[in-house]
Design an enzyme around this catalytic site. Structure first.
Site, short mmCIF file in Angstrom:
data_model
loop_
_atom_site.label_atom_id
_atom_site.label_comp_id
_atom_site.label_asym_id
_atom_site.label_seq_id
_atom_site.Cartn_x
_atom_site.Cartn_y
_atom_site.Cartn_z
N ARG A 103 0.84 -1.20 0.00
CA ARG A 103 0.00 0.00 0.00
C ARG A 103 0.88 1.25 0.00
NH1 ARG A 103 -2.52 -0.20 6.17
NH2 ARG A 103 -0.54 -0.54 7.22
N ASN A 141 -5.29 7.31 4.26
CA ASN A 141 -5.02 6.57 5.49
C ASN A 141 -3.56 6.75 5.88
OD1 ASN A 141 -6.18 4.38 7.41
ND2 ASN A 141 -4.16 3.60 6.85
N GLU A 142 -3.33 7.18 7.10
CA GLU A 142 -1.98 7.30 7.67
C GLU A 142 -0.97 7.87 6.67
OE1 GLU A 142 -0.81 3.62 9.55
OE2 GLU A 142 -1.89 4.15 11.37
N GLU A 314 -7.81 4.17 15.44
CA GLU A 314 -7.45 2.74 15.54
C GLU A 314 -6.83 2.51 16.91
OE1 GLU A 314 -4.92 1.54 12.30
OE2 GLU A 314 -6.17 2.53 10.80
N TRP A 322 3.09 -6.35 13.25
CA TRP A 322 4.13 -5.64 12.50
C TRP A 322 5.37 -5.24 13.31
CZ3 TRP A 322 4.27 -1.21 15.23
CH2 TRP A 322 3.08 -0.75 15.78
N GLU A 362 -2.02 -8.95 7.30
CA GLU A 362 -2.33 -8.73 8.72
C GLU A 362 -3.10 -9.88 9.36
OE1 GLU A 362 -3.99 -4.77 8.77
OE2 GLU A 362 -2.01 -3.88 8.50
N GLN A 363 -2.89 -11.10 8.86
CA GLN A 363 -3.66 -12.23 9.41
C GLN A 363 -3.31 -12.51 10.87
OE1 GLN A 363 -2.19 -16.11 7.55
NE2 GLN A 363 -1.95 -14.65 5.89
N MET A 364 -2.13 -12.07 11.35
CA MET A 364 -1.77 -12.28 12.76
C MET A 364 -2.14 -11.08 13.64
SD MET A 364 -0.67 -15.32 13.00
CE MET A 364 0.18 -15.41 14.57
N HIS A 365 -2.89 -10.14 13.08
CA HIS A 365 -3.29 -8.94 13.83
C HIS A 365 -4.66 -9.19 14.45
CE1 HIS A 365 -4.36 -4.83 14.76
NE2 HIS A 365 -3.23 -4.37 14.26
C1 GAL Z 1 -2.28 1.00 10.83
C2 GAL Z 1 -3.11 1.04 9.57
C3 GAL Z 1 -4.11 -0.08 9.49
C4 GAL Z 1 -3.47 -1.37 9.91
C5 GAL Z 1 -2.95 -1.23 11.31
C6 GAL Z 1 -2.33 -2.49 11.84
O1 GAL Z 1 -1.02 1.50 10.60
O2 GAL Z 1 -3.78 2.27 9.42
O3 GAL Z 1 -4.59 -0.18 8.18
O4 GAL Z 1 -2.46 -1.68 9.03
O5 GAL Z 1 -1.96 -0.24 11.33
O6 GAL Z 1 -1.87 -2.32 13.15
#
Ligand code: GAL
Length: 663
Positions: A103, A141-142, A314, A322, A362-365
């Site tokens: 992204r 986003n961010e 968030e 991550w 992000e499957q482990m999030h």
């Molecule tokens: C942020 C982001 C989200 C997701 C999240 C994961 O940086 O805006 O899309 O990736 O982190 O922790």
């Protein structure tokens, strides 16, 4: 004080949406952010739109009584679009384009990409601008995530040349401002200018600083383009962007001026593990709660970016994916983080994400729901907070939606300047010194004393503060000088204040430049130290160590702290003070306590890991440590009534009291 979630209807079968909406309602969720990565679902082929899924999911959410924050999808342009405009890709410092497949694959300066953004945002805003569910829009986003603010491609160079021409008018003015006589760097025209990457050794710091400012201004313009469209087609909706933790690569104060609300994404454990600011001991102690000031620092910083309005877009709900390591939060930590945000004035805390995705990066999030839709630990904590919000409102005798009116400002201001941050990162002089980290440690010292702090932009109104700290206000211009001179509270200027001109040169009269007009002193030399070296400090105000940065101050002002050689470290009198070195935590704290006392502010030495925040007559206490802590707030002339919790704060515990005047 509302709860929300980030939700991706496009990731789940349509048959699930209604159930999801009902589950959200049951947990007390009121806001749902959707859409911010959905461009290729909306426009799979150029100009062929699939709106059905978004129409239907917005309707389902609306019928369930949920309010939607709709994201513009511009952080993830589709593959076909990138292939159409390959020059829109950002280019890294080594000159390589950054590819498709994750992204944020664009540079803010690309005019071609901005046109594509204009197109998709207009179409979306026309379609959903008046949708009854849509109460807010998030732009992109961010901004800057994954190191995407500074880009070194043709589009960036073109933007930089225009920016420089506007700023300097003539090439001679630029050569002079940058000191290009040094190393024969003079240019004959703006066309000759290049970007400050791929030079043989360090590029000119003035060149680098202007390039950074230009890149930041590209973000401002990029955001504004979207804002203008959204205001036109969706008036009355709150416009917001989601900022990040420990991220300073663009000027959030400038971006924030165009928005209604500042929001940010808070991942306390991810940042604890990843950031160099934290010591190994802190990483161990706060493994499952995050550092006690991580949330507060950013809440207070971002609250100052959009007229005092703050959302958490968030909130970490469990382990993330991550950071180098991704531990689980302590039981109760999600509740703790949520209340900490409310105590700093957040109107909304939205969890990322509703349901954990079983696929892709992000499957482990974690989410509030596990991939199989069963409730994860955080779902219960969100539900608990929802009930406690009612408890607080009823203790105050007000309706739940009136809680927002509780004041959130403090009496102490800390000035934070993005431009100063770039300047000092460009030439740190000691690698151990970072403006951001030093500012954070100053904030920490104030918070350990129980003080509620506002983090303010340069040139903010100072009239409501009793105490003002400039951690390192690198450039002091006439306007700031006049403001500081008029400030009636206690002022502390930290090391490196006034040490550069706007064009990154040493001021004629040496540091602290113009500040010397109100604090008579001069910096004659700097001892820029490695991380492992600490020097002794003693004096009337206490004893301890200094580290990272140590200025040799020439002054007649009274000396309150001095170094081993008897040279001044902290000087000043009445209400104006100058600190020439970075002090260790404990001496910094005792110095701040003295200043607060002079400012007439009550302080408390809090137990380690405990933080306190006030909103009006509501007192919040948080325990970030792994042990139970006992703490009862006391205020002269007030009595305390407990609402939630008690003076015994469990690990990751929260207590809330009301403060009533006794006379
Ligand atoms: C942020 C982001 C989200 C997701 C999240 C994961 O940086 O805006 O899309 O990736 O982190 O922790």
């Amino acid at each position: 004080m509302k709860l929300g979630v980030c939700y991706y209807p496009e990731h789940w079968p349509k048959s699930r949406w209604l159930q999801d909406a009902q589950d959200m309602r049951d947990m007390g969720i009121e806001y749902v952010r959707v859409g911010e990565f959905s461009w290729s679902t909306i426009e799979k082929e150029p100009d062929q739109f699939n709106w059905a899924w978004l129409d239907q999911s917005l309707d389902v959410l609306h019928q369930a009584g949920l309010k939607v924050i709709l994201g513009t999808p511009t952080a993830t342009p589709p593959k076909w679009l990138v292939d159409k405009h390959p020059s829109m890709l950002a280019v890294n410092e080594q000159g390589q384009p950054r590819g498709f497949g994750s992204r944020r694959h664009y540079t803010f300066a690309s005019l071609e990409y901005r046109e594509e953004c204009r197109r998709i945002v207009t179409i979306m805003a026309e379609r959903y601008g008046n949708h009854p569910a849509v109460v807010s829009w998030q732009t992109d986003n961010e901004f800057g995530c994954h190191d995407t603010i500074l880009s070194y491609g043709a589009a960036d160079l073109a933007a930089f040349k225009i920016w420089l021409k506007e700023k300097y008018g003539t090439i001679d003015a630029l050569n002079k401002a940058w000191g290009n006589i040094f190393w024969s760097m003079a240019y004959r025209s703006f066309d000759e200018i290049e970007l400050p990457n791929l030079t043989v050794t360090e590029a000119n710091p003035s060149h680098r600083l202007d390039f950074h400012r230009c890149c930041s201004d590209q973000v401002v313009a990029y955001n504004k383009l979207q804002v203008d469209i959204l205001r036109k087609y969706s008036s009355g909706r709150d416009l917001v962007h989601n900022y990040m933790g420990f991220f300073t690569a663009f000027d959030h104060h400038k971006v924030g001026k165009d928005l209604d609300v500042a929001s940010w994404d808070t991942y306390p454990l991810g940042f604890l593990d990843q950031e160099a600011i934290y010591t190994a001991e802190e990483k161990q102690t706060y493994l499952r709660t995050g550092h006690p000031d991580f949330g507060g620092f950013h809440h207070d910083l971002y609250r100052g970016c959009s007229n005092g309005r703050l959302w958490i877009m968030e909130q970490q709900p469990g382990p993330v994916n991550w950071a180098p390591h991704n531990p689980s939060p302590a039981l109760g930590a999600v509740r703790l983080w949520t209340w900490e945000a409310f105590s700093h004035g957040a109107e909304l805390v939205s969890y990322f994400r509703f349901r954990q995705a079983p696929f892709a990066q992000e499957q482990m999030h974690a989410g509030l729901l596990r991939p199989d839709a069963s409730k994860a630990e955080a779902a219960g904590e969100a539900t608990q907070v929802n009930q406690e919000i009612d408890q607080l409102a009823s203790a105050l005798g007000i309706a739940r939606n009136e809680l927002e009116a509780l004041p959130s400002s403090g009496k102490v201001a800390l000035m934070f300047d993005y431009d100063a941050c770039w300047a000092l990162d460009i030439q740190p002089q000691s690698q151990a010194y970072r403006y951001l980290f030093w500012s954070y440690r100053v904030y920490e010292a104030l918070r350990e004393l129980g003080l509620s702090v506002d983090i303010i932009a340069p040139k903010s109104d100072l009239s409501t503060y009793e105490m003002l700290v400039l951690p390192a206000q690198v450039t002091v211009d006439d306007e700031l000088l006049a403001q500081l001179n008029a400030f009636e509270g206690v002022l502390l200027a930290g090391p490196r204040t006034g040490s550069k001109t706007e064009s990154y040169q040493i001021p004629e009269q040496l540091a602290p430049g113009k500040l010397a007009q109100i604090m008579p002193l001069q910096i004659e030399r700097v001892d820029a130290l490695p991380d492992h070296t600490q020097l002794d400090v003693n004096g009337r105000w206490g004893q301890g160590k200094l580290k990272h940065w140590h200025e040799q101050i020439a002054t007649q002002l009274p000396v309150l702290l001095e170094d081993e050689a008897g040279l001044p470290v902290l000087v000043g009198e009445q209400k104006r003070f100058y600190l020439g070195s970075c002090l260790d935590n404990s001496l910094l704290k005792t110095s701040m306590a003295k200043l607060a006392e002079l400012a007439g502010l009550e302080t408390t030495y809090l137990p380690r890991g405990v933080r306190l925040r006030e909103r009006g007559n509501v007192i919040f206490a948080f325990n970030y440590s792994q042990m139970e802590k006992c703490f009862t707030p006391t205020y002269v002339g007030y009595k305390i009534e407990s609402v939630i919790g008690s003076e015994r704060l469990a690990p990751a515990g929260v207590s809330i009291w009301l403060k009533h005047k006794t006379v």
